[in-house]
Scaffold this motif. Sequence first.
Motif, mmCIF file in Angstrom:
data_model
loop_
_atom_site.group_PDB
_atom_site.id
_atom_site.type_symbol
_atom_site.label_atom_id
_atom_site.label_comp_id
_atom_site.label_asym_id
_atom_site.label_seq_id
_atom_site.Cartn_x
_atom_site.Cartn_y
_atom_site.Cartn_z
ATOM 1 N N THR A 43 0.810 -1.338 -0.039
ATOM 2 C CA THR A 43 -0.101 -0.012 0.022
ATOM 3 C C THR A 43 0.804 1.188 -0.045
ATOM 4 O O THR A 43 2.084 1.358 0.602
ATOM 5 N N SER A 44 0.401 2.501 -0.532
ATOM 6 C CA SER A 44 1.216 3.572 -0.861
ATOM 7 C C SER A 44 0.826 4.382 0.336
ATOM 8 O O SER A 44 1.638 5.340 0.697
ATOM 9 N N ASN A 45 -0.080 4.080 1.064
ATOM 10 C CA ASN A 45 -0.798 5.140 2.189
ATOM 11 C C ASN A 45 -0.635 4.534 3.455
ATOM 12 O O ASN A 45 -1.190 3.235 3.815
ATOM 13 N N LEU A 46 0.044 5.108 4.510
ATOM 14 C CA LEU A 46 0.112 4.301 5.693
ATOM 15 C C LEU A 46 -1.047 4.333 6.515
ATOM 16 O O LEU A 46 -1.159 3.164 7.113
ATOM 17 N N ALA A 47 -2.236 5.116 6.100
ATOM 18 C CA ALA A 47 -3.523 4.947 6.868
ATOM 19 C C ALA A 47 -4.258 3.583 6.538
ATOM 20 O O ALA A 47 -4.775 3.024 7.252
ATOM 21 N N SER A 48 -4.110 3.396 5.179
ATOM 22 C CA SER A 48 -4.636 2.158 4.627
ATOM 23 C C SER A 48 -3.957 0.946 5.476
ATOM 24 O O SER A 48 -4.704 -0.159 5.565
ATOM 25 N N ALA A 49 -2.816 1.014 5.473
ATOM 26 C CA ALA A 49 -1.828 -0.170 6.082
ATOM 27 C C ALA A 49 -2.465 -0.464 7.422
ATOM 28 O O ALA A 49 -2.500 -1.586 7.621
ATOM 29 N N PHE A 81 -10.302 -0.413 0.593
ATOM 30 C CA PHE A 81 -10.031 -0.820 -0.748
ATOM 31 C C PHE A 81 -10.784 0.083 -1.625
ATOM 32 O O PHE A 81 -10.409 0.802 -2.372
ATOM 33 N N TYR A 82 -12.083 0.683 -0.993
ATOM 34 C CA TYR A 82 -12.743 1.568 -1.738
ATOM 35 C C TYR A 82 -12.182 3.101 -1.510
ATOM 36 O O TYR A 82 -12.039 3.807 -2.642
ATOM 37 N N GLN A 83 -11.690 3.458 -0.485
ATOM 38 C CA GLN A 83 -10.913 4.604 -0.185
ATOM 39 C C GLN A 83 -9.494 4.587 -1.308
ATOM 40 O O GLN A 83 -9.109 5.579 -1.574
ATOM 41 N N MET A 84 -8.831 3.467 -1.149
ATOM 42 C CA MET A 84 -7.719 3.371 -2.098
ATOM 43 C C MET A 84 -7.896 3.596 -3.644
ATOM 44 O O MET A 84 -7.237 4.159 -4.273
ATOM 45 N N ALA A 85 -8.957 3.251 -3.948
ATOM 46 C CA ALA A 85 -9.591 3.140 -5.309
ATOM 47 C C ALA A 85 -10.054 4.614 -5.764
ATOM 48 O O ALA A 85 -10.082 5.093 -6.780
ATOM 49 N N VAL A 86 -10.588 5.299 -4.851
ATOM 50 C CA VAL A 86 -11.403 6.654 -5.139
ATOM 51 C C VAL A 86 -10.096 7.787 -4.943
ATOM 52 O O VAL A 86 -9.039 7.685 -4.836
#
Length: 102
Positions: free
Chosen positions: A39-45, A97-102
């Motif tokens: 993942t490119s975003n720490l919050a997503s990880a 995954f929704y937030q990562m796609a948007v």
Amino acid sequence: AVVSTQSTGGWEMAEQSKLRRALTLCIWHGSALAISCLTSNLASAISLVGSIAALFMLFYPGMMLIMQGGSKAWLVSGVILAILGLFIFFWTVGFTFYQMAV
């Protein structure tokens, strides 16, 4: 499952428990490492690793209550914990995954 005999004093069951704990730890750390690398975003990880924590805190204890097979109250509480853990896990993963796609 390994069946312990009286002569071994439960050592086989203890070894199986240690192996299961070590395997769970390796899966936990491996999945956290893979998620953080992919993942490119720490919050997503952090969100994805937290969703795995919901499984460990709610789903697995619920499954243990179900497998224990005690009273009906234990069974109902186990089902509630398992369903809640799965709901939190899948909702968090889907939302991430929704937030990562948007």
